[in-house]
Write an enzyme that holds these catalytic residues in place. Structure first.
Site, mmCIF file in Angstrom:
data_model
loop_
_atom_site.group_PDB
_atom_site.id
_atom_site.type_symbol
_atom_site.label_atom_id
_atom_site.label_comp_id
_atom_site.label_asym_id
_atom_site.label_seq_id
_atom_site.Cartn_x
_atom_site.Cartn_y
_atom_site.Cartn_z
ATOM 1 N N GLU A 285 0.783 -1.182 0.016
ATOM 2 C CA GLU A 285 -0.057 -0.085 -0.013
ATOM 3 C C GLU A 285 0.970 1.263 -0.018
ATOM 4 O O GLU A 285 1.889 1.163 0.148
ATOM 5 C CB GLU A 285 -0.992 0.099 1.222
ATOM 6 C CG GLU A 285 -1.898 -1.321 1.217
ATOM 7 C CD GLU A 285 -2.847 -1.024 2.449
ATOM 8 O OE1 GLU A 285 -2.739 -0.165 3.298
ATOM 9 O OE2 GLU A 285 -3.645 -2.142 2.589
ATOM 10 N N ILE B 135 0.532 -3.166 -8.255
ATOM 11 C CA ILE B 135 0.206 -4.362 -8.521
ATOM 12 C C ILE B 135 0.497 -4.869 -9.541
ATOM 13 O O ILE B 135 -0.177 -4.447 -10.720
ATOM 14 C CB ILE B 135 -1.341 -4.548 -8.072
ATOM 15 C CG1 ILE B 135 -1.548 -3.885 -6.509
ATOM 16 C CG2 ILE B 135 -1.616 -5.816 -7.925
ATOM 17 C CD1 ILE B 135 -0.755 -4.717 -5.390
ATOM 18 N N GLU C 208 10.464 -8.797 -4.486
ATOM 19 C CA GLU C 208 10.612 -9.912 -4.047
ATOM 20 C C GLU C 208 11.194 -9.732 -2.444
ATOM 21 O O GLU C 208 12.074 -10.478 -2.159
ATOM 22 C CB GLU C 208 11.339 -11.054 -4.615
ATOM 23 C CG GLU C 208 10.489 -11.657 -5.751
ATOM 24 C CD GLU C 208 9.350 -12.447 -5.282
ATOM 25 O OE1 GLU C 208 9.674 -13.121 -4.352
ATOM 26 O OE2 GLU C 208 8.410 -12.499 -5.741
#
Length: 630
Positions: A194, A226, A438
């Protein structure tokens, strides 16, 4: 096709946000259960090579011998897939066009769906190919050779997008959703990061509150960066939910994972983000406004979202090493083709020592990366649960090695390498994100160091507890005391690895063993010196992580090279040379890093660097004046 990079642009913040809680929570595989903790139960053995490295011990069960998990049948299946996938990327997909248009061409997407590339590891009875991790790694490697932008589209879909359903979904959830994301041409996305959630997972603001009738959760909030966010129909979304502790009766927010369909209503997204690389992948902000989610769409249990998120990310990291192994192979091939044909000063440039050193190092880095990918995927296929630190190392190593290899390929090709038509500038742009998502490599280094130190610290705690009841624990006390006495007088010898490797590689194995012994002593020293405050000593933690990476990668390559020598593979002698060269240089780096963290001079320099950085920040940038004074 592939979880390939498992790409999530958002993952940088994602993993940053989870680091503190991950280390403090100590996942099951990291947990050391002693007899003092659970009376009457046997201690849990952790088979992780890297974890035991922090105790100065050799745990070779998941490194030696190098895994060979494919049966004739599963090997044949993988081989059958290689040709059509390779042909697709050579004849159908156009990586340059995808990059220029900033989207994967519709024809390519159709072809990927038709090949079931979006469901590589989904069970066959649910529409997928049902590939093992090792088979999957091979497919990912091919994708990484041709188009990382496509790889990210595929990876965001299956490596993280619906991976939670594979790992945590109940039978009904799997039956309902997996066919849709495999053959139904519905894209999936992983939605955690977020705008306001950086280093603290608790700062996630998206909330999901149970409806008065108890049949739905009502979700409100937004997610940023995203991958597949603008095209996903099915999403794994993480939100804060009120959870009441049955023991205390107190209610507090905890993260829960949900399966959210765009068709539920209230799900919208922003325009695709403009990015430096991986332009073909769709990256967008996603908004949730009064989204009604049926209670049966809770994934992994209410309040267990942190565990779900971490295991989704941990489960597929090896795929990044596999994908980037393919990228490195392709870059090296271009550099070699140029070097063996380019003539300067009357000789082909591949005859010059400077170019030879570049090509040799590129080849070694590729060998290590490829070895990591198939070591970890093979262990996972054998049922290992002790691969999380190794998977993190593979991500860090592969992303940095691939950047180096691509950059050196451009350097070897000179001006030609800098030209767009050569294709390497696109690869370099695509590669830059891999050191960020990641979990940034910076965060993952801290994760490796702190998790390993925690494991080592548990052993010291066990020793401390033993002294509280010395009569009952004389064996443990004398064992530790004797180790320290022998070490002090210089009579100790490193844990032997000779019996694990081919005889031609015993000198290299001895270097690794010595590094393990010295590393364990260094970890013990910093634990005694800093205690719990070691968490704040990032200069030291980073160097411990770098040493751990060098030791683990060395063990992996001598394992693979030993297998090749034992089986008399045609490339065995070439692999032997690479393993020897890697282990020698890695051992020198280990020695230097460990000396640095114990040297007063170097520790003082860390303090100077910290002061310099603080001064720069206080001044809003560079502090010194221009030499001309204006």
């Amino acid at each position: 096709m592939i979880r390939s990079a498992k790409i999530i642009l958002q993952s940088s913040r994602t993993q940053n946000a989870l680091l503190k809680r991950f280390v403090s929570a100590s996942p099951v595989h990291c947990k050391t259960v002693t007899n003092n903790e659970k009376q009457g139960s046997a201690p849990t053995e952790d088979l992780s090579f890297t974890m035991n490295l922090f105790r100065g011990q050799v745990q070779g069960k998941e490194v030696f011998p190098y895994p060979n998990v494919l049966t004739e049948e599963t090997k044949e299946t993988a081989q059958m897939l290689v040709d059509p996938i390779t042909k697709f990327f050579e004849e159908v997909n156009d990586a340059a066009k995808n990059d220029s248009n900033e989207k994967v061409d519709d024809k390519s997407l159709e072809g990927l769906w038709d090949m079931c590339a979006f469901g590589l590891q989904v069970p066959q009875d649910l529409g997928g190919l049902g590939l093992t991790n090792t088979q999957y790694a091979r497919m990912v490697e091919i994708v990484g050779s041709y188009d990382l932008g496509v790889g990210i589209t595929l990876g965001a879909h299956q490596s993280i997008g619906f991976k939670g359903i594979l790992l945590y979904g109940n039978p009904a959830q799997k039956q309902k959703y997996l066919p849709r994301v495999t053959t139904g041409k519905e894209y999936a996305a992983f939605c955690l990061t977020e705008p306001s959630s950086g280093s603290d997972a608790g700062s996630i603001r998206t909330k999901a509150v149970l409806s008065p009738d108890g049949k739905h959760y009502i979700m409100n909030g937004s997610k940023i960066w995203i991958s597949n966010g603008g095209i996903a129909d099915i999403m794994t979304v993480f939100a804060q939910t009120p959870v009441t502790d049955p023991k205390t009766g107190k209610t507090k927010d905890k993260v829960t994972a949900f399966i959210v369909e765009r068709s539920f209503g209230g799900v919208t997204n922003g325009a695709p983000e403009k990015k430096m690389g991986i332009k073909a992948s769709n990256t967008a902000e996603v908004y949730y406004e009064d989204v009604k989610i049926p209670i049966e769409n809770v994934l992994g249990g209410v309040g267990n979202g942190f565990k779900v998120a971490m295991n989704i990310l941990n489960n597929g990291r090896f795929g990044m090493a596999a994908a980037l192994s393919g990228t490195m192979r392709a870059c090296t091939k271009k550099a070699v083709e140029f070097a063996t044909s380019r003539v300067q000063f009357g000789k082909k440039i591949d005859t010059y020592g400077g170019i030879q050193e570049k090509l040799a190092r590129m080849s070694m880095l590729h060998y290590v990366t490829e070895s990591l990918a198939y070591m970890i995927s093979g262990n996972m296929d054998k049922g290992s649960q002790h691969y999380h630190l190794e998977a993190a190392i593979s991500k860090v190593f592969a992303s940095e090695a691939a950047w180096y290899v691509c950059d050196e390929s451009i350097q070897i090709m000179g001006g030609m390498g800098f030209m767009k038509d050569t294709g390497l500038e696109r690869v370099l742009r695509d590669l830059r994100i891999f050191r960020i998502f990641e979990g940034t490599n910076d965060i993952l280094r801290l994760f490796v160091a702190l998790t390993g130190i925690q494991y080592a610290g548990a052993h010291l705690k066990e020793l401390q507890n033993a002294f509280k009841n010395p009569t009952a624990n004389l064996g443990l006390i004398f064992e530790e005391a004797s180790k320290r006495v022998v070490r002090t007088v210089g009579l100790s010898s490193p844990p032997s690895m000779d019996y694990l490797v081919h005889k031609d590689l015993t000198p290299s194995a001895s270097l690794v063993s010595k590094g393990i012994d010295t590393f364990g002593q260094s970890v013990e020293s910093v634990l005694i010196k800093y205690g719990k405050n070691i968490v704040d000593e990032q200069y030291i933690l980073n160097r411990l992580a770098n040493a751990a990476i060098d030791i683990y990668t060395s063990a992996v390559v001598i394992s693979r090279a030993s297998k090749s020598l034992n089986e008399n593979i045609s490339t065995a002698q070439h692999e032997k040379l690479m393993a020897e060269a890697w282990c020698l240089e890695a051992s020198e780096r280990v020695t230097q890093n460990l000396k640095t963290i114990s040297s007063g001079k170097n520790l003082d320099n860390f303090t100077k660097l910290s002061t310099i950085a603080k001064t720069v920040c206080e001044n809003g940038g560079t502090v010194q004046l221009n030499p001309l004074g204006f």
